[in-house]
Design a protein around this motif. Structure first.
Motif, PDB file in Angstrom:
ATOM      1  N   THR A 107       0.834  -1.192   0.000  1.00  0.00           N
ATOM      2  CA  THR A 107       0.000   0.000   0.000  1.00  0.00           C
ATOM      3  C   THR A 107       0.872   1.246   0.000  1.00  0.00           C
ATOM      4  OG1 THR A 107      -1.696  -1.146   1.297  1.00  0.00           O
ATOM      5  CG2 THR A 107      -1.824   1.239   1.206  1.00  0.00           C
ATOM      6  N   LEU A 108       0.639   2.117  -0.980  1.00  0.00           N
ATOM      7  CA  LEU A 108       1.290   3.424  -1.021  1.00  0.00           C
ATOM      8  C   LEU A 108       0.383   4.402  -0.292  1.00  0.00           C
ATOM      9  CD1 LEU A 108       3.753   4.945  -2.135  1.00  0.00           C
ATOM     10  CD2 LEU A 108       2.448   5.399  -4.211  1.00  0.00           C
ATOM     11  N   MET A 109       0.900   5.017   0.784  1.00  0.00           N
ATOM     12  CA  MET A 109       0.055   5.799   1.673  1.00  0.00           C
ATOM     13  C   MET A 109      -0.191   7.207   1.142  1.00  0.00           C
ATOM     14  SD  MET A 109      -0.619   3.599   3.905  1.00  0.00           S
ATOM     15  CE  MET A 109      -1.478   4.625   5.090  1.00  0.00           C
ATOM     16  N   ASP A 110      -1.458   7.607   1.171  1.00  0.00           N
ATOM     17  CA  ASP A 110      -1.868   8.975   0.840  1.00  0.00           C
ATOM     18  C   ASP A 110      -1.555   9.860   2.049  1.00  0.00           C
ATOM     19  OD1 ASP A 110      -3.124  11.334   0.257  1.00  0.00           O
ATOM     20  OD2 ASP A 110      -5.134  10.502   0.072  1.00  0.00           O
ATOM     21  N   GLN A 111      -0.664  10.829   1.895  1.00  0.00           N
ATOM     22  CA  GLN A 111      -0.230  11.657   3.020  1.00  0.00           C
ATOM     23  C   GLN A 111      -1.005  12.962   3.137  1.00  0.00           C
ATOM     24  OE1 GLN A 111       4.139  11.503   3.920  1.00  0.00           O
ATOM     25  NE2 GLN A 111       4.277  10.649   1.844  1.00  0.00           N
ATOM     26  N   SER A 112      -2.086  13.091   2.359  1.00  0.00           N
ATOM     27  CA  SER A 112      -2.904  14.306   2.441  1.00  0.00           C
ATOM     28  C   SER A 112      -3.950  14.223   3.548  1.00  0.00           C
ATOM     29  CB  SER A 112      -3.613  14.535   1.107  1.00  0.00           C
ATOM     30  OG  SER A 112      -4.597  13.514   0.893  1.00  0.00           O
ATOM     31  N   GLY A 113      -4.130  13.004   4.096  1.00  0.00           N
ATOM     32  CA  GLY A 113      -5.162  12.818   5.105  1.00  0.00           C
ATOM     33  C   GLY A 113      -6.503  12.436   4.523  1.00  0.00           C
ATOM     34  N   LYS A 114      -6.606  12.326   3.204  1.00  0.00           N
ATOM     35  CA  LYS A 114      -7.868  11.969   2.559  1.00  0.00           C
ATOM     36  C   LYS A 114      -8.121  10.465   2.568  1.00  0.00           C
ATOM     37  CE  LYS A 114      -7.295  15.892  -0.600  1.00  0.00           C
ATOM     38  NZ  LYS A 114      -7.069  16.296  -2.018  1.00  0.00           N
ATOM     39  N   GLY A 115      -7.111   9.696   2.870  1.00  0.00           N
ATOM     40  CA  GLY A 115      -7.275   8.243   2.952  1.00  0.00           C
ATOM     41  C   GLY A 115      -7.377   7.546   1.614  1.00  0.00           C
ATOM     42  N   LYS A 116      -6.957   8.189   0.537  1.00  0.00           N
ATOM     43  CA  LYS A 116      -7.044   7.577  -0.791  1.00  0.00           C
ATOM     44  C   LYS A 116      -5.746   6.826  -1.093  1.00  0.00           C
ATOM     45  CE  LYS A 116     -10.245  11.056  -2.586  1.00  0.00           C
ATOM     46  NZ  LYS A 116     -10.493  12.086  -3.634  1.00  0.00           N
ATOM     47  N   HIS A 117      -5.512   5.774  -0.336  1.00  0.00           N
ATOM     48  CA  HIS A 117      -4.284   5.005  -0.491  1.00  0.00           C
ATOM     49  C   HIS A 117      -4.338   4.146  -1.756  1.00  0.00           C
ATOM     50  CE1 HIS A 117      -3.925   6.358   3.566  1.00  0.00           C
ATOM     51  NE2 HIS A 117      -4.837   5.521   4.024  1.00  0.00           N
ATOM     52  N   LYS A 118      -3.155   3.863  -2.309  1.00  0.00           N
ATOM     53  CA  LYS A 118      -3.080   2.980  -3.481  1.00  0.00           C
ATOM     54  C   LYS A 118      -2.731   1.591  -2.978  1.00  0.00           C
ATOM     55  CE  LYS A 118      -0.961   2.501  -8.051  1.00  0.00           C
ATOM     56  NZ  LYS A 118      -2.269   2.427  -8.716  1.00  0.00           N
ATOM     57  N   VAL A 119      -3.677   0.658  -3.118  1.00  0.00           N
ATOM     58  CA  VAL A 119      -3.529  -0.663  -2.518  1.00  0.00           C
ATOM     59  C   VAL A 119      -3.434  -1.729  -3.599  1.00  0.00           C
ATOM     60  CG1 VAL A 119      -4.541  -2.349  -0.935  1.00  0.00           C
ATOM     61  CG2 VAL A 119      -4.861   0.100  -0.522  1.00  0.00           C
ATOM     62  N   HIS A 120      -2.371  -2.530  -3.535  1.00  0.00           N
ATOM     63  CA  HIS A 120      -2.238  -3.732  -4.362  1.00  0.00           C
ATOM     64  C   HIS A 120      -2.327  -4.923  -3.411  1.00  0.00           C
ATOM     65  CE1 HIS A 120      -1.026  -1.595  -8.008  1.00  0.00           C
ATOM     66  NE2 HIS A 120      -0.241  -0.851  -7.250  1.00  0.00           N
ATOM     67  N   SER A 121      -3.431  -5.663  -3.452  1.00  0.00           N
ATOM     68  CA  SER A 121      -3.645  -6.706  -2.459  1.00  0.00           C
ATOM     69  C   SER A 121      -3.802  -8.076  -3.082  1.00  0.00           C
ATOM     70  CB  SER A 121      -4.876  -6.393  -1.607  1.00  0.00           C
ATOM     71  OG  SER A 121      -5.054  -7.373  -0.618  1.00  0.00           O
ATOM     72  N   HIS A 122      -2.942  -8.995  -2.656  1.00  0.00           N
ATOM     73  CA  HIS A 122      -3.062 -10.398  -3.031  1.00  0.00           C
ATOM     74  C   HIS A 122      -4.133 -11.079  -2.191  1.00  0.00           C
ATOM     75  CE1 HIS A 122      -0.829 -14.488  -3.697  1.00  0.00           C
ATOM     76  NE2 HIS A 122      -1.799 -14.328  -4.542  1.00  0.00           N
ATOM     77  N   PHE A 123      -4.435 -10.512  -1.000  1.00  0.00           N
ATOM     78  CA  PHE A 123      -5.443 -11.090  -0.116  1.00  0.00           C
ATOM     79  C   PHE A 123      -6.810 -11.118  -0.797  1.00  0.00           C
ATOM     80  CE2 PHE A 123      -2.150  -9.994   2.849  1.00  0.00           C
ATOM     81  CZ  PHE A 123      -2.264 -10.909   3.878  1.00  0.00           C
ATOM     82  N   ASP A 124      -7.140 -10.038  -1.525  1.00  0.00           N
ATOM     83  CA  ASP A 124      -8.457  -9.937  -2.154  1.00  0.00           C
ATOM     84  C   ASP A 124      -8.651 -10.971  -3.254  1.00  0.00           C
ATOM     85  OD1 ASP A 124      -8.922  -7.798  -0.488  1.00  0.00           O
ATOM     86  OD2 ASP A 124      -8.341  -6.296  -1.979  1.00  0.00           O
ATOM     87  N   ARG A 125      -7.548 -11.433  -3.867  1.00  0.00           N
ATOM     88  CA  ARG A 125      -7.662 -12.382  -4.979  1.00  0.00           C
ATOM     89  C   ARG A 125      -7.319 -13.806  -4.576  1.00  0.00           C
ATOM     90  NH1 ARG A 125      -4.186  -8.614  -7.321  1.00  0.00           N
ATOM     91  NH2 ARG A 125      -2.629 -10.237  -7.652  1.00  0.00           N
ATOM     92  N   SER A 126      -7.189 -14.037  -3.263  1.00  0.00           N
ATOM     93  CA  SER A 126      -6.698 -15.340  -2.813  1.00  0.00           C
ATOM     94  C   SER A 126      -7.646 -16.479  -3.160  1.00  0.00           C
ATOM     95  CB  SER A 126      -6.451 -15.310  -1.297  1.00  0.00           C
ATOM     96  OG  SER A 126      -7.663 -15.040  -0.607  1.00  0.00           O
ATOM     97  N   LEU A 127      -8.949 -16.228  -3.175  1.00  0.00           N
ATOM     98  CA  LEU A 127      -9.902 -17.294  -3.498  1.00  0.00           C
ATOM     99  C   LEU A 127      -9.807 -17.681  -4.970  1.00  0.00           C
ATOM    100  CD1 LEU A 127     -13.083 -16.217  -1.479  1.00  0.00           C
ATOM    101  CD2 LEU A 127     -11.448 -18.027  -0.937  1.00  0.00           C
ATOM    102  N   GLU A 128      -9.389 -16.739  -5.815  1.00  0.00           N
ATOM    103  CA  GLU A 128      -9.286 -17.031  -7.241  1.00  0.00           C
ATOM    104  C   GLU A 128      -7.954 -17.704  -7.586  1.00  0.00           C
ATOM    105  OE1 GLU A 128      -9.800 -13.348  -9.237  1.00  0.00           O
ATOM    106  OE2 GLU A 128     -11.678 -12.851  -8.241  1.00  0.00           O
TER     107      GLU A 128
END
Length: 358
Positions: A107-128
């Protein structure tokens, strides 16, 4: 015995096996992930950019699931074919291991405080796709095209020339678990809460401390049990019946935090809230946590000393490392001293530069 005949023992055994009086046995196989988290702060991105395609910055090793891991950041991309205009980020197995199965999230953290982080997650695709298997030390999972460099440099992910990458690793483990079938949960220890109430209501207190005119009531046995110095001062002195002691080398707020630890075995809220601003770092020796470190050394409270070392360790930077190292040396904080020396060795150029800027 003729072929096909059944012995009395076998017959009896078969009869017992089908007896309704026996309870069936059972077991449970549980496959789950052992998760761990690491934050990698990349300070000085503009200086790292241009180091060359395939060149990387690597995080410190961290352990998850019994294996060591490290984050690799390629400011100019991992290879020219796929990622020359992108930054690349990978997580690598940093210890010996074969066929280590794991899930990952970068996860690349959004430092503006808006919480719009850039997330690359293998967890979300684990079932596939299932977990990713790393075959050997140095095996990697990640993204050659993690983020387009031109967009990154004008985004809220880059602030004060700093990037923050959060990494979650979930190592897949399987085990036969019987405890979940028949288990009794034991609550965490609450002895600190009970002793804390004793400190608050002062029931049975038998000694008073005068600290710069402020009075603190306490219990001799509790103090003696926790600190060998208090034990000597209270019970090995000329007057064991003394009801009051004067403390001349501590401030009231420091002595209050000291008593909080002695009774509760935790840091007080004031001690926990160590500031990390540049203003506070310029006078780090005047912070509560630094003075509490001195008190812990004075009263031989090794656990409290380590707690203070841990908090001060989070504030080490090129501007503060010299001051924190001096504290560590003065108060025999060996763990903190080792961290300061290692940080200084790894950041010598930046420290020398900061001295010339002063």
């Amino acid at each position: 015995m003729t072929n096909g005949a059944t012995s009395p023992v076998t017959a009896a055994t078969l009869k017992v096996e089908h007896s309704p009086l026996l309870s069936p046995t059972s077991s449970q196989s549980v496959t789950e992930t052992v998760n761990g988290f690491h934050r990698f702060v990349i300070q000085g991105y503009s200086l790292a950019k241009g180091m060359g395609i395939g060149k990387h910055i690597v995080s410190d090793n961290f352990t998850v699931g019994g294996y060591r891991w490290a984050i690799y950041f390629y400011p100019d991309g991992k290879n020219p074919e796929d990622s020359s205009t992108y930054v690349s980020v990978f997580i690598a197995l940093a210890s010996e291991g074969t066929d280590v199965r794991a899930l990952f999230e970068l996860t690349l953290m959004d430092q503006s405080g808006k919480g719009k982080h850039k997330v690359h997650s293998h967890f979300d695709r684990s079932l596939e796709s299932g977990p990713y298997t790393l075959k050997y030390r140095g095996s990697m999972w990640g993204y050659k095209r993690f983020f387009r460099r031109a967009l990154l440099e004008t985004s809220d992910y880059l602030k004060d020339d700093c990037l923050i990458i959060n990494c979650t690793v979930g190592v897949v483990v399987s085990a036969i678990d019987c405890s979940r079938l028949h288990s009794i949960q034991v609550p965490v220890s609450d002895i600190g809460a009970h002793f804390g109430m004793l400190l608050e209501n002062m029931e049975g207190s038998d000694i008073t401390f005068d600290v710069a005119g402020e009075k603190f009531r306490s219990h001799k046995l509790v103090l003696a049990a926790r600190s060998p110095v208090f034990r000597t001062e209270i019970f090995d002195g000329v007057d064991e019946q003394k009801k009051e002691m004067v403390i001349t080398d501590l401030e009231p707020r420091v002595f209050k935090a000291l008593l909080h630890f002695i009774y509760r075995d935790t840091l007080s809220e004031d001690a926990e809230s160590v500031e990390s601003s540049s203003a506070s770092l310029s006078s780090v020796s005047e912070t509560l946590i630094a003075k509490l470190l001195a008190a812990a050394d004075r009263y031989c409270l090794e656990r409290l000393k380590l707690m203070c070392e841990s908090r001060l360790c989070k504030n080490i930077s090129v501007n503060s490392v010299a001051k924190i190292l001096a504290l560590a040396d003065e108060y025999h904080a060996t763990e903190l001293k080792a961290v300061c020396l290692r940080f200084a060795a790894e950041n010598l150029a930046g420290i020398i530069g900061s001295l010339f800027m002063c």
